[in-house]
Design an enzyme around this catalytic site. Structure first.
Site, PDB file in Angstrom:
ATOM      1  N   LYS A 170       0.839  -1.216   0.000  1.00 56.29           N
ATOM      2  CA  LYS A 170       0.000   0.000   0.000  1.00 56.29           C
ATOM      3  C   LYS A 170       0.868   1.259   0.000  1.00 56.29           C
ATOM      4  O   LYS A 170       0.676   2.155  -0.814  1.00 56.29           O
ATOM      5  CB  LYS A 170      -0.927   0.022   1.227  1.00 56.29           C
ATOM      6  CG  LYS A 170      -1.966  -1.068   1.237  1.00 56.29           C
ATOM      7  CD  LYS A 170      -2.911  -0.935   2.419  1.00 56.29           C
ATOM      8  CE  LYS A 170      -2.239  -1.083   3.762  1.00 56.29           C
ATOM      9  NZ  LYS A 170      -1.630  -2.387   4.002  1.00 56.29           N
ATOM     10  N   GLU A 196       1.533   5.590  11.511  1.00 56.92           N
ATOM     11  CA  GLU A 196       2.445   4.784  10.697  1.00 56.92           C
ATOM     12  C   GLU A 196       3.855   4.821  11.284  1.00 56.92           C
ATOM     13  O   GLU A 196       4.134   5.549  12.214  1.00 56.92           O
ATOM     14  CB  GLU A 196       2.442   5.301   9.259  1.00 56.92           C
ATOM     15  CG  GLU A 196       1.155   4.967   8.516  1.00 56.92           C
ATOM     16  CD  GLU A 196       0.889   3.471   8.393  1.00 56.92           C
ATOM     17  OE1 GLU A 196       1.610   2.799   7.646  1.00 56.92           O
ATOM     18  OE2 GLU A 196      -0.038   2.962   9.055  1.00 56.92           O
ATOM     19  N   ARG A 197       4.760   4.030  10.685  1.00 57.86           N
ATOM     20  CA  ARG A 197       6.129   3.943  11.207  1.00 57.86           C
ATOM     21  C   ARG A 197       6.888   5.245  10.921  1.00 57.86           C
ATOM     22  O   ARG A 197       6.750   5.812   9.838  1.00 57.86           O
ATOM     23  CB  ARG A 197       6.870   2.793  10.519  1.00 57.86           C
ATOM     24  CG  ARG A 197       6.170   1.459  10.640  1.00 57.86           C
ATOM     25  CD  ARG A 197       6.769   0.459   9.655  1.00 57.86           C
ATOM     26  NE  ARG A 197       6.011  -0.777   9.625  1.00 57.86           N
ATOM     27  CZ  ARG A 197       4.922  -0.962   8.874  1.00 57.86           C
ATOM     28  NH1 ARG A 197       4.474   0.011   8.097  1.00 57.86           N
ATOM     29  NH2 ARG A 197       4.283  -2.107   8.889  1.00 57.86           N
TER      30      ARG A 197
END
Length: 485
Positions: A170, A196-197
């Site tokens: 994604k 998110e990271r």
């Protein structure tokens, strides 16, 4: 965090009439506060511990108590501590000075560059634009990615979702779209990372800088490690910035959200912490309303358009999960990523039969494009049905007509793969940008059996279709040389 207090003060969120409350209890990210003289309004920002801890009012419990959710860590808070009412909601910086910068949920720059000065501060809570101001034109948004442009055309000013489980690509697809679109458009891109990271944010910043597109980009991040309140609000901050560029600067905006599921997840955590009764599968009872409040602000108006592409994590690859179902209802195009295709090396791993777009109609894309897309889908669907027979009896047992269908479908599948610019460093293959006309011509020629005698592998990971013949010629020359020797 001291800077944060100063930042908030600079944004007009100072406690002028300094209403001060007292902390009654702290349970994780939930803080109960008592105010004797005046209750702050819902969505007001409060500061505790000398501005180090920031909380947002969510509930009035009674005439003297409010329940708030923390947007920062509550470490160091204790009962009896004073809490200052800032008198206003969470605000985001807007203006030309925010371009090429990276911010957190409080509008603080997190890219180690000087604080932008020439900015206005606006509340992150806005109503969607009224119906009378919305534009109803349908226009195609070209991405340069074959499978998307041919089978799932995106709408300019529409909302597209990238659905998939963990690790199917994604973020890579989203990054490739930024690379392709920002280079060709005069608009502004806003990237919103929800839960998110931090590695992805840092890599994206570096890639965009190297590609030279950072001057027209803004990045907003609420990372995985931040409290749910912060992750829940970061989407509203990004939207406030997008609305400024659409309504005040009259520019087209590309809003990329990675990952909208983390917004729903943060809302679920907040709801659980506030003690609300969960609904189906443990999600918050207000999920539909919260998601709509965010999604409906992404709209085309007579002054500009916000085109949104959102990555959607699908829990356990289950598309009947309420989070996936609610998100589907807001989108004009759904791009579904398949783990099976990823395992076969067919990247981008988009499942053309599960994905769809409301733009794929003859009135919008034209008769030729529509007829071709339908024929491609039909060929791929027939191949999917024949796969069981091939697995049991082998390809030889099929009729000649069916064998032709399989040959076409397998060549189409390989032609619809594409090397990406953002993965060049990992694959060693140069990225390709393919125009819609080239992609349609390639598919048409495969369906007319022009490439019947060309090996399938020659169509894998190429750009325009003529590259396949160029790939085959050197091999033919090599074979001739070996025969002569």
């Amino acid at each position: 965090m001291g800077e944060q207090a100063a930042e908030l003060a600079g944004s007009g969120m100072s406690a002028t009439a300094a209403h001060v409350g007292t902390i009654v209890s702290v349970r994780g990210s939930v803080v109960d506060i008592r105010f004797d003289d005046h209750l702050p309004a819902i969505q007001t920002i409060l500061q505790a511990d000398e501005g180090r801890v920031i909380v947002e009012v969510l509930v009035h419990r009674d005439a003297q108590h409010v329940r708030a959710i923390a947007l920062t860590s509550t470490q160091g808070l204790a009962r009896g501590m004073p809490v200052i009412d800032t008198g206003g909601p969470l605000k985001a910086p807007v203006g030309k000075a925010i371009l090429s910068r990276m911010f957190d949920v409080f509008g603080q720059a997190i890219d180690r560059l000087p604080v932008p000065t020439d900015v206005q501060w606006r509340s992150v809570h806005h109503a969607p634009p009224p119906l009378a101001k919305r534009s109803t034109q349908s226009e195609i948004f070209e991405t340069g990615i074959k499978v998307i442009d041919v089978l799932l055309p995106l709408e300019r000013g529409g909302k597209a979702g990238l659905f998939g489980g963990a690790g199917v690509g994604k973020t890579v697809l989203l990054t490739e779209m930024i690379h392709n679109m920002v280079g060709h458009q005069e608009g502004v891109s806003i990237f919103c990372g929800i839960g998110e990271r931090c590695r992805e944010g840092e890599e994206l910043y570096r890639d965009m800088k190297a590609a030279g597109v950072l001057p027209n980009m803004v990045m907003v991040f609420g990372q995985m490690n931040e409290p749910p309140g912060s992750r829940f609000r970061v989407g509203h901050v990004a939207l406030t910035m997008a609305e400024y560029f659409r309504d005040d600067a009259h520019r087209d905006v590309l809003l990329l959200i990675d990952n909208i599921f983390r917004f729903i997840q943060a809302g679920s955590e907040v709801s659980g912490l506030m003690g609300q009764m969960p609904s189906r599968l443990g999600y918050q009872p207000t999920m539909g309303t919260e998601l709509s409040g965010l999604e409906e602000r992404i709209a085309n108006t007579d002054t500009g358009a916000i085109t949104s592409i959102q990555a959607v994590y699908v829990p356990a690859d289950d598309f009947t999960d309420p989070a996936a179902v609610h998100t589907f209802s807001h989108l004009s195009a759904s791009i579904v990523l398949s783990r099976k295709r990823a395992s076969e090396g067919l990247y981008p791993a988009i499942d053309p039969l599960q994905s769809n777009s409301k733009m794929a109609t003859p009135g919008i894309v034209g008769e030729r494009h529509y007829a071709l897309a339908q024929e491609i889908r039909r060929t791929l669907a027939q191949y999917a049905q024949l796969k069981d027979i091939i697995a049991m009896l082998g390809l030889e047992q099929l009729s000649p007509a069916d064998r032709n269908v399989v040959g076409r479908a397998r060549r189409l599948e390989r032609f619809l793969t594409q090397p990406f610019f953002t993965t060049e460093q990992f694959t060693g293959m140069q990225g390709k940008l393919v125009s819609l006309e080239d992609a349609l011509n390639g598919c048409e020629r495969i369906l007319r059996d022009e490439f019947k005698d060309v090996p399938e592998s020659a169509l894998y990971m190429i750009g325009a279709i003529d590259e396949a013949k160029a790939k085959v010629k050197p091999k033919v020359a090599e074979t001739a040389d070996s025969h002569e020797s």
